[in-house]
Design an enzyme around this catalytic site. Structure first.
Site, PDB file in Angstrom:
ATOM      1  N   SER A 208      -1.026  42.950 -15.686  1.00 63.80           N
ATOM      2  CA  SER A 208      -1.378  42.212 -16.723  1.00 63.80           C
ATOM      3  C   SER A 208      -1.724  42.543 -17.996  1.00 63.80           C
ATOM      4  CB  SER A 208      -1.863  40.814 -16.340  1.00 63.80           C
ATOM      5  OG  SER A 208      -1.418  40.194 -15.158  1.00 63.80           O
ATOM      6  N   HIS A 255      -6.471  40.696 -19.858  1.00 67.13           N
ATOM      7  CA  HIS A 255      -5.388  40.216 -20.903  1.00 67.13           C
ATOM      8  C   HIS A 255      -5.800  40.409 -22.180  1.00 67.13           C
ATOM      9  CE1 HIS A 255      -3.324  37.064 -18.013  1.00 67.13           C
ATOM     10  NE2 HIS A 255      -3.515  38.300 -17.382  1.00 67.13           N
TER      11      HIS A 255
END
Length: 304
Positions: A208, A255
């Site tokens: 991610s 993220h």
């Protein structure tokens, strides 16, 4: 011989935006400096002034040998490749292969591999009684290997869709070397920020951080090419909402770390002055790597 359309203005998309003459579905604000046809990131080739389309490059360069300075370049100055998605395909295949191998081994071990995965994932502090060490004990490779590991089908599915959708256009615009540096360093930046902020006993897996790095770079690239920013900004907002949702266990630090690193490197790659382009681009990548190392060393010192 490839036939080109006669209309030098290209097709007009809804709202009057121009679309690439070779890819009618892609809006763009960039034109070839020779024929003035609109070109997208995959088609634009760096010239001494502005960008040229593939047809004009073929006409101008012919089939002879030319000095390196005259070779066609991508938007960021990378070499134009025959397959602009090669690195994206390799990264996708590597992630899928690792997932399949882990699934097969885990199935044979009747589900006991999840804990063992932390040998390659981000388990920041190990379990000495079990003979397991973490990043804090010197297993720094986990900061990178964890970005190629996924535990659930939905997890790898979402990440690989993001890699395919975002990676191809970025690889075409940046070139293979710059694109690979962007991907790997974004993943490392996500790992480093998670290591710095999260519970040191918490493990974490997934690509991610790297995917969010691609998302941040896509925002920068689309702004550079005068694309309609609304779709990518909407995608960014949706992903941030998903990141901070209260129902799932999401490593939001990875993220945000990947997003910030990807955006910073992309700014350097697509806005660097031509005369000092390599220095600015790779210098920025080095600075991101140095920041990652400093964060990891500082956190490790605090934990040990």
């Amino acid at each position: 011989m490839e036939q080109q359309p006669d209309d030098r203005d290209g097709a007009a998309a809804a709202g009057g935006a121009l679309t690439c003459y070779r890819h009618p579905g892609r809006e763009t604000g960039v034109r070839c400096v020779r024929c003035e046809r609109p070109v997208c990131a995959e088609c634009m080739i760096d010239a001494s002034v502005g960008f040229q389309c593939p047809a004009c490059v073929r006409e101008g360069f012919g089939t002879g040998h030319h000095p390196a300075a005259s070779r066609p370049r991508t938007l960021a100055g990378g070499s134009v490749a025959a397959d602009p998605r090669l690195i994206t395909k390799i990264l996708l295949a590597l992630n899928l292969a690792v997932f399949v191998v882990v699934w097969i081994v885990d199935h044979r071990l009747h589900g006991r591999l999840v804990e063992d995965l932390m040998l390659f994932g981000r388990a920041y502090t190990g379990d000495p009684s079990a003979g397991i060490e973490g990043v804090a004990e010197g297993q720094w490779y986990r900061l990178l290997t964890s970005t190629f590991l996924h535990q659930e089908v939905w997890h790898i599915a979402f990440n690989m869709l993001g890699l395919w959708w975002l990676g191809g256009p970025l690889e075409a615009a940046l070139g293979r070397v710059r694109y690979l540096a962007l991907y790997l360093l974004s993943g490392l930046a996500g790992s480093a920020l998670t290591y710095w902020i999260s519970d040191p006993a918490q493990g974490s897996l997934g690509a991610s951080g790297a995917i969010f790095g691609l998302l941040g770079a896509t925002v920068v690239l689309m702004r550079r090419m005068n694309y309609d920013m609304r779709p990518v900004l909407a995608l960014l907002v949706v992903n941030l909402i998903f990141t901070f949702n209260p129902w799932g266990s999401i490593a939001w630090q990875a993220h945000l770390g990947g997003l910030a690193a990807g955006a910073v490197m992309a700014v350097a790659m697509v806005h660097a002055p031509r005369a000092h382009r390599d220095l600015v681009q790779f210098g920025t990548c080095v600075l991101v790597l140095v920041a990652v190392v400093v964060i990891v060393l500082g956190r490790t010192a605090a934990l040990t």
